[in-house]
Design a protein around this motif. Structure first.
Motif, mmCIF file in Angstrom:
data_model
loop_
_atom_site.group_PDB
_atom_site.id
_atom_site.type_symbol
_atom_site.label_atom_id
_atom_site.label_comp_id
_atom_site.label_asym_id
_atom_site.label_seq_id
_atom_site.Cartn_x
_atom_site.Cartn_y
_atom_site.Cartn_z
ATOM 1 N N ILE A 179 45.888 51.369 42.486
ATOM 2 C CA ILE A 179 45.003 50.532 43.309
ATOM 3 C C ILE A 179 45.902 49.469 43.922
ATOM 4 O O ILE A 179 46.797 48.939 43.253
ATOM 5 N N HIS A 180 45.681 49.171 45.205
ATOM 6 C CA HIS A 180 46.600 48.283 45.925
ATOM 7 C C HIS A 180 45.990 46.918 46.251
ATOM 8 O O HIS A 180 44.773 46.763 46.314
ATOM 9 N N PHE A 181 46.864 45.952 46.469
ATOM 10 C CA PHE A 181 46.526 44.607 46.936
ATOM 11 C C PHE A 181 45.649 44.716 48.189
ATOM 12 O O PHE A 181 45.890 45.595 49.004
ATOM 13 N N PRO A 182 44.646 43.859 48.363
ATOM 14 C CA PRO A 182 44.325 42.658 47.584
ATOM 15 C C PRO A 182 43.361 42.899 46.415
ATOM 16 O O PRO A 182 42.900 41.959 45.797
ATOM 17 N N HIS A 183 43.073 44.178 46.112
ATOM 18 C CA HIS A 183 42.095 44.484 45.053
ATOM 19 C C HIS A 183 42.807 44.485 43.701
ATOM 20 O O HIS A 183 43.622 45.365 43.430
ATOM 21 N N SER A 184 42.499 43.469 42.892
ATOM 22 C CA SER A 184 43.286 43.248 41.679
ATOM 23 C C SER A 184 42.443 42.571 40.615
ATOM 24 O O SER A 184 41.884 41.502 40.863
ATOM 25 N N ILE A 185 42.363 43.186 39.393
ATOM 26 C CA ILE A 185 41.593 42.482 38.359
ATOM 27 C C ILE A 185 42.417 41.335 37.761
ATOM 28 O O ILE A 185 41.861 40.385 37.239
ATOM 29 N N GLY A 186 43.733 41.424 37.879
ATOM 30 C CA GLY A 186 44.570 40.301 37.451
ATOM 31 C C GLY A 186 44.295 39.073 38.305
ATOM 32 O O GLY A 186 44.107 37.965 37.798
ATOM 33 N N LEU A 187 44.227 39.287 39.635
ATOM 34 C CA LEU A 187 43.962 38.164 40.543
ATOM 35 C C LEU A 187 42.506 37.707 40.456
ATOM 36 O O LEU A 187 42.212 36.524 40.649
ATOM 37 N N LEU A 188 41.604 38.642 40.146
ATOM 38 C CA LEU A 188 40.196 38.269 39.930
ATOM 39 C C LEU A 188 40.096 37.312 38.733
ATOM 40 O O LEU A 188 39.453 36.265 38.816
ATOM 41 N N TYR A 189 40.747 37.662 37.643
ATOM 42 C CA TYR A 189 40.719 36.823 36.437
ATOM 43 C C TYR A 189 41.390 35.472 36.722
ATOM 44 O O TYR A 189 40.908 34.419 36.317
ATOM 45 N N SER A 190 42.498 35.529 37.476
ATOM 46 C CA SER A 190 43.205 34.292 37.837
ATOM 47 C C SER A 190 42.354 33.404 38.748
ATOM 48 O O SER A 190 42.449 32.178 38.695
ATOM 49 N N ALA A 191 41.519 34.029 39.591
ATOM 50 C CA ALA A 191 40.626 33.247 40.457
ATOM 51 C C ALA A 191 39.658 32.423 39.602
ATOM 52 O O ALA A 191 39.381 31.261 39.885
ATOM 53 N N PHE A 192 39.162 33.028 38.516
ATOM 54 C CA PHE A 192 38.258 32.306 37.618
ATOM 55 C C PHE A 192 39.017 31.298 36.752
ATOM 56 O O PHE A 192 38.475 30.262 36.381
ATOM 57 N N THR A 193 40.266 31.588 36.461
ATOM 58 C CA THR A 193 41.133 30.621 35.752
ATOM 59 C C THR A 193 41.250 29.355 36.608
ATOM 60 O O THR A 193 41.067 28.237 36.137
ATOM 61 N N TYR A 194 41.525 29.561 37.891
ATOM 62 C CA TYR A 194 41.652 28.471 38.855
ATOM 63 C C TYR A 194 40.318 27.714 39.000
ATOM 64 O O TYR A 194 40.276 26.491 38.981
ATOM 65 N N TYR A 195 39.224 28.475 39.109
ATOM 66 C CA TYR A 195 37.895 27.887 39.330
ATOM 67 C C TYR A 195 37.468 26.995 38.155
ATOM 68 O O TYR A 195 36.819 25.969 38.341
ATOM 69 N N THR A 196 37.858 27.388 36.935
ATOM 70 C CA THR A 196 37.475 26.589 35.755
ATOM 71 C C THR A 196 38.481 25.466 35.463
ATOM 72 O O THR A 196 38.372 24.781 34.451
ATOM 73 N N GLY A 197 39.474 25.302 36.348
ATOM 74 C CA GLY A 197 40.371 24.148 36.248
ATOM 75 C C GLY A 197 41.617 24.363 35.413
ATOM 76 O O GLY A 197 42.309 23.413 35.052
ATOM 77 N N PHE A 198 41.945 25.636 35.110
ATOM 78 C CA PHE A 198 43.172 25.919 34.367
ATOM 79 C C PHE A 198 44.250 26.395 35.327
ATOM 80 O O PHE A 198 43.969 26.792 36.454
#
Length: 612
Positions: A179-198
């Motif tokens: 599966i290729h960029f921009p579709h990424s569960i790593g980046l999806l999880y990181s988006a929520f990491t960012y959203y929750t302030g980490f």
């Protein structure tokens, strides 16, 4: 003798690894030497260590392999910019000068850097390049105990790939699909990491630790709006909610509007029940994706063995569920699953795939317990302790074990510095802080007085392998602390009706089992099984503790404070010991008591490192 140096660098978690005739000799992350967490710079110190450790000069190394292909990465940046233009010109303009100056011409750039180690190194053709996800796949399969296995790699993004499925068979790895960029569960999880302030690329494990405090109320929203998930586990992200392809942040205003709150500012905004529910929701989604993906692959390939690598493979809750649901008979996860492990994978891939060398898997695995870093003998330690003006006493092995076991029973916290440093993000009993898991106060005390970190963060149990299934709902080796399982029912303490109504951080106050310091609020624990073959000293300590208490478990957390890399040297260990409320430091055969140290040497360590 054929020596291969593997290097990963320039994104995060730079590292170096050395293999000789296909055997893993040593590996380490740059952060441990530079003391800069997730250091992404050229791994000068890590390379210096692996060379010195084998008494090799760089010009004696036969092959040098970098873990990814810079031209492919550059192509992704250009094509992403063109696909989203004119949006994203800002981030494009910021990244281009660096690419044109350094990254695009990485072979020459690396050559100049490598020459710093050895003036006689003059063969640029020794430098080779692997592909990012191929390096991950190689790091997962080649050290595994399997002759044949399916390999799943999941992370943010390599050159183009974010998810890859491969088949490993003897010494060959064949990539089956991606599966290729921009579709990424790593980046999806990181988006929520960012959203929750980490912090992205370092705070993901906090999100995972926060999830059990919440309710997955936003799971449906995520699956209907953000992720198009198919039955076979393949997925696409709705890019109108994300900013990482073109911007300098992970999420955008639409994302915040969807969930009804702005991005949390960690300096001003407290963690609330909302953030816990968000964490629970994304964790549930990740688990569903991983379980659908692995189930479909198991049915499709009929393969019994699964190997995992890539940053998402550090999501030990999802890993535990793959095992619990018997999707695959056997599971092996690379302990340095993130980009650091790419250095090792790149070297192994070259040895087997390019040089066509045979592979004979060992019964356990080839990682040597992941104890692949620097070690110090008693002479070196004593010399350093004297120079640090430390007060210490020397004991033989048997006495050290007995003294430490008895101090643990008195609820003392111990800095445990033994043997070779671990490779990967987990402390596995070489650079660890140890404590009594039966203590009610220990989880809070370790978090607030020693680690200087959030009180909600759980601690891991290290348990003797033979006692594992008496204490946990698991009967499978977990030497690298990458599987989560529940505490055995007969060790749990049930909640009454009032206690069941508690939510959020209030759940922390309850004693949930006979080993409360390692029992998370959902009765789970991230388990390390300890084996005599790989770490006899740590094994002996837990065994002694069991003899006295009937409990074969210790609290094991990494020897560092929040924001600091795990300690590497005696100096690092002593500084951390003197800057925290640790009671005792044990370095090989030397034992140091806090109250016997010169009080002028005490340090304010709390704000020394930038919080992650």
């Amino acid at each position: 003798m054929t020596s291969i140096l593997g290097i990963s660098a320039f994104y995060h978690d730079s590292a170096a690894a050395l293999i000789i005739d296909g055997k893993i000799i040593s590996a380490a992350q740059e952060e441990r030497f530079s003391r800069k967490k997730h250091d992404a710079r050229y791994p000068y110190n890590a390379i210096k260590f692996v060379l010195n450790n084998s008494n090799l000069k760089l010009n004696q190394i036969d092959h040098i392999v970098f873990f990814e292909k810079p031209f492919l990465k550059f192509e992704r940046l250009l094509e992403t910019y063109l696909a989203f233009a004119p949006k994203g010109f800002g981030s494009f303009a910021v990244s281009m000068p660096l690419w044109l100056r350094e990254k695009l011409f990485q072979k020459n750039f690396l050559y100049q850097k490598l020459k710093q180690h050895d003036d006689n190194f003059n063969d640029i053709n020794k430098i080779n390049f692997s592909e990012h996800h191929f390096s991950h796949a190689a790091s997962a399969f080649y050290p595994s105990p399997f002759k044949k296995a399916l390999i799943l790699t999941l992370d943010g993004v390599g050159e183009w790939t974010t998810t890859s499925v491969a088949l490993g068979n003897n010494n060959e790895i064949e990539i089956l699909k991606e599966i290729h960029f921009p579709h990424s569960i790593g980046l999806l999880y990181s988006a929520f990491t960012y959203y929750t302030g980490f912090k992205v690329n370092s705070g993901e494990y906090k999100l995972m630790g926060l999830a059990p405090y919440g309710d997955p109320k936003y799971k449906k929203t995520i699956l209907s709006e953000l992720v198009d998930l198919k039955e076979d586990g393949s997925f696409k992200l709705n890019m109108k909610y994300f900013n990482y392809a073109t911007g300098l942040t992970m999420t955008n205003e639409k994302f915040s509007s969807l969930f009804g709150q702005k991005v949390r500012d960690p300096k001003k905004d407290k963690l609330t029940q909302f953030h816990m529910d968000i964490a629970a929701s994304i964790q549930d989604v990740i688990e569903e994706i991983v379980l659908k993906l692995t189930s479909a692959l198991a049915q499709e390939t009929k393969c019994e063995n699964l190997c995992l690598a890539g940053g998402v493979a550090l999501n030990c809750v999802a890993n535990g569920k793959i095992l619990k649901k018997n999707i695959f008979k056997n599971l092996w996860i690379q302990p340095a699953a993130g980009d650091a492990g790419g250095s090792l994978g790149a070297a192994l891939a070259f040895w087997h795939q390019e040089l066509k060398n045979k592979r004979i898997p060992s019964k356990k695995d080839e990682m040597k317990g992941s104890y692949l870093g620097p070690s110090f003998n008693n002479e070196e330690i004593e010399k350093t302790l004297k120079s640090l003006k430390a007060n210490y006493q020397k004991e033989d092995d048997k006495n050290i074990i007995s003294i430490v076991a008895n101090e643990l029973i008195k609820e003392k916290t111990i800095g445990w510095f033994q043997g070779k440093m671990e490779f990967g993000p987990r402390a596995l009993g070489a650079r660890s802080i140890l404590a009594d898991p039966r203590s009610n106060k220990m989880q809070k005390e370790l978090n607030l007085k020693i680690k200087f970190r959030e009180s909600f963060r759980p601690f891991a149990p290290s348990v003797l392998r033979e006692d594992l299934s008496d204490w946990f709902e698991l009967n499978y080796d977990s030497p690298y602390m990458l599987l989560v399982s529940d505490i055995k029912k007969n060790k749990q303490i049930s909640m009454n009706k009032d206690e069941q109504k508690l939510f959020g951080i209030d759940k922390l106050k309850l004693k949930r089992s006979s080993i409360p310091a390692v029992t998370h609020v959902d009765y789970s624990a991230r388990i390390q099984t300890v084996h005599m073959e790989t770490n006899p000293k740590f094994y002996s300590l837990i065994k002694k503790f069991k003899e006295i208490t009937s409990c074969p478990v210790l609290v094991n957390t990494s020897f560092n404070v929040r924001g600091e890399p795990i300690v590497c040297s005696i100096e690092d260990a002593f500084k951390c010991f003197m800057g925290t409320k640790l009671d005792i430091l044990v370095c090989e055969n030397f034992i140091l008591y806090k109250e016997k140290q010169d009080q002028n040497l005490l340090k304010d360590y709390k704000n020394k490192f930038e919080h992650d």
